[in-house]
Design an enzyme around this catalytic site. Structure first.
Site, PDB file in Angstrom:
ATOM      1  N   ARG A 141      84.149 139.618  70.311  1.00 16.79           N
ATOM      2  CA  ARG A 141      84.407 138.225  70.684  1.00 16.79           C
ATOM      3  C   ARG A 141      85.701 138.159  71.484  1.00 16.79           C
ATOM      4  O   ARG A 141      86.756 137.749  70.989  1.00 16.79           O
ATOM      5  CB  ARG A 141      84.452 137.337  69.444  1.00 16.79           C
ATOM      6  CG  ARG A 141      83.048 137.058  68.913  1.00 16.79           C
ATOM      7  CD  ARG A 141      83.022 135.973  67.879  1.00 16.79           C
ATOM      8  NE  ARG A 141      81.660 135.476  67.697  1.00 16.79           N
ATOM      9  CZ  ARG A 141      81.321 134.592  66.789  1.00 16.79           C
ATOM     10  NH1 ARG A 141      82.224 134.095  65.957  1.00 16.79           N
ATOM     11  NH2 ARG A 141      80.065 134.179  66.686  1.00 16.79           N
ATOM     12  N   GLN A 157      82.066 136.878  76.571  1.00 16.57           N
ATOM     13  CA  GLN A 157      81.476 135.606  76.136  1.00 16.57           C
ATOM     14  C   GLN A 157      80.030 135.449  76.580  1.00 16.57           C
ATOM     15  O   GLN A 157      79.184 134.979  75.828  1.00 16.57           O
ATOM     16  CB  GLN A 157      82.315 134.437  76.659  1.00 16.57           C
ATOM     17  CG  GLN A 157      83.586 134.203  75.868  1.00 16.57           C
ATOM     18  CD  GLN A 157      84.348 132.993  76.373  1.00 16.57           C
ATOM     19  OE1 GLN A 157      84.170 132.554  77.511  1.00 16.57           O
ATOM     20  NE2 GLN A 157      85.208 132.447  75.531  1.00 16.57           N
ATOM     21  N   ASP A 183      77.521 137.145  74.251  1.00 15.02           N
ATOM     22  CA  ASP A 183      77.597 136.803  72.826  1.00 15.02           C
ATOM     23  C   ASP A 183      76.300 136.163  72.335  1.00 15.02           C
ATOM     24  O   ASP A 183      76.175 134.944  72.251  1.00 15.02           O
ATOM     25  CB  ASP A 183      78.784 135.870  72.597  1.00 15.02           C
ATOM     26  CG  ASP A 183      79.047 135.592  71.123  1.00 15.02           C
ATOM     27  OD1 ASP A 183      78.304 136.123  70.270  1.00 15.02           O
ATOM     28  OD2 ASP A 183      79.993 134.840  70.821  1.00 15.02           O
TER      29      ASP A 183
END
Length: 393
Positions: free
Chosen positions: A128, A133, A136
């Protein structure tokens, strides 16, 4: 040219797919050759002809397609299931696999990947960090789960969610308690508020209070918050039994007044914390609903049962094991984009596979590579020495 195979999921109830026509077109631009298992996108309403139009080839012989694949994309962990049998055994040594590969379980599968020198990159291990991002998948799928959990609760609750002023009198708004204010919890808060409920939320991380309140929820402050906080990667960390007991006592005051409780609290690699005890369920109003999103890792409620809807002490407990798969169109859309972003990270400009253990995304995401286990907790569980990757850059 590298072959990338998009697998058809065979886990019961799994309707998602790891690539869409949108991401297939981008794979072609990456100078790889995308192949798709027949019917891979059927449950997400993507037809084989849609994949072909985007530039993919449909694999007529699945066994040959597996053995020729340089990279396998999928949603769930590799399986031993007919008609293919052992998927790991079908892959050629050195092939790479990307998907939700359950690094905290499936030890036998992980050992077989080590033996065959399979490179595996579980989406669960994507760090993370800002750079990752767009990869994710845990967050993209958790957001869907939080949204759907509220709809499931609203469907089963024998009353309205919103406050209503009618000629026959006033109908009070439903009271919703969300336990865990991660991605799923925050989406649940937002969705419940949009439906008109009064929402409260609990989390051991005090820093999420502002996020809860920005969505219109009320944050339930816990005692001794000095013990609480974020763990690695921004996830909640495991707390002591004493802290958990204090949390249960305080939250009970809110749970017993709730019409709906949605639990989302999980700790990576650990059983889900028991936040809702049997006596708390017994104290709730008859007709109340609990939706336990942590049921696959043991559940946040002591009485939840995975994959079942059970009524105990007049309270309906719903234990959905895979809510994102119930919205397969958008779940696949988002997941495929996450997978594509990770795939882009391990390919060179001319479409060759490049597993750089020093990379700040690839390194932490690696589970197995070149016969070694790079994920220290898994290596410890398997009783082997973990590979020591060079420091991330």
């Amino acid at each position: 040219m590298l072959r990338v195979l998009i697998a058809k999921e065979r886990t019961p109830g799994e309707a998602r797919v790891s690539a869409t026509p949108e991401t297939i077109r981008q794979m072609v631009q990456l100078r790889v050759e995308p192949w798709v298992s027949p019917g891979a996108g059927d449950w997400a309403f993507i037809k084989d002809k849609d994949y072909e139009a985007a530039g993919a080839k449909i694999a007529s012989d699945l066994r040959e397609a597996y053995s020729a694949a340089d990279i396998l994309l999928r949603v769930r962990a590799l399986e031993r299931q007919e008609p293919l049998g052992d998927e790991v055994a079908l892959l050629k040594p050195g092939a790479a696999v990307i998907g939700f590969l359950a690094p905290y379980a499936h030890d036998a599968t992980i050992r077989r990947m080590l033996e065959r020198q399979i490179t595996s990159l579980p989406m669960e291990l994507v760090p993370r960090i800002t750079r990752a991002q767009k990869m994710d998948a845990l967050s993209s799928q958790a957001s869907i789960a939080g949204y759907k959990a509220v709809l499931v609760a609203a469907t089963h609750l024998p009353k309205y969610f919103p406050l209503l002023m009618t000629a026959a009198g006033t109908v009070k708004a439903a009271r919703v308690v969300v336990m865990g204010a991660g991605v799923a919890g925050l989406q649940a808060i937002a969705t419940a508020k949009r439906l008109g409920a009064v929402v409260e939320a609990s989390d051991i991380r005090p820093e999420v209070k502002d996020q809860v309140e920005s969505l219109g929820g009320k944050f339930i402050d816990l005692p001794d918050m000095g013990q609480a906080g974020s763990g690695e990667g921004g996830y909640a960390r495991q707390v002591s039994a004493e802290f958990l007991k204090k949390q249960q006592a305080l939250v009970k005051e809110h749970v017993v007044l709730a019409d709906v409780v949605i639990t989302t609290a999980q700790v990576p690699g650990k059983p889900a914390p028991k936040l809702v005890t049997a006596d708390m369920v017994q104290a709730m109003r008859p007709g109340s609903v609990i939706v336990d999103l942590a049921v696959e890792s043991g559940g946040n409620c002591e009485l939840s049962e995975a994959g079942k809807e059970v009524r105990k002490h007049g309270v309906l407990l719903v234990g959905p094991p895979n809510l994102p798969a119930t919205l397969p169109v958008d779940a696949s859309l988002l997941y495929a984009r996450n997978v594509l972003a990770l795939l882009q990270n391990i390919l060179t400009q001319d479409g060759q596979l490049n597993i750089d253990t020093k990379d700040s995304v690839t390194g932490p995401t690696l589970l197995t590579h070149a016969g070694q286990c790079f994920h220290a907790p898994t290596a410890q569980r398997l009783g082997i020495s973990p590979a020591v990757a060079p420091a991330a850059v």
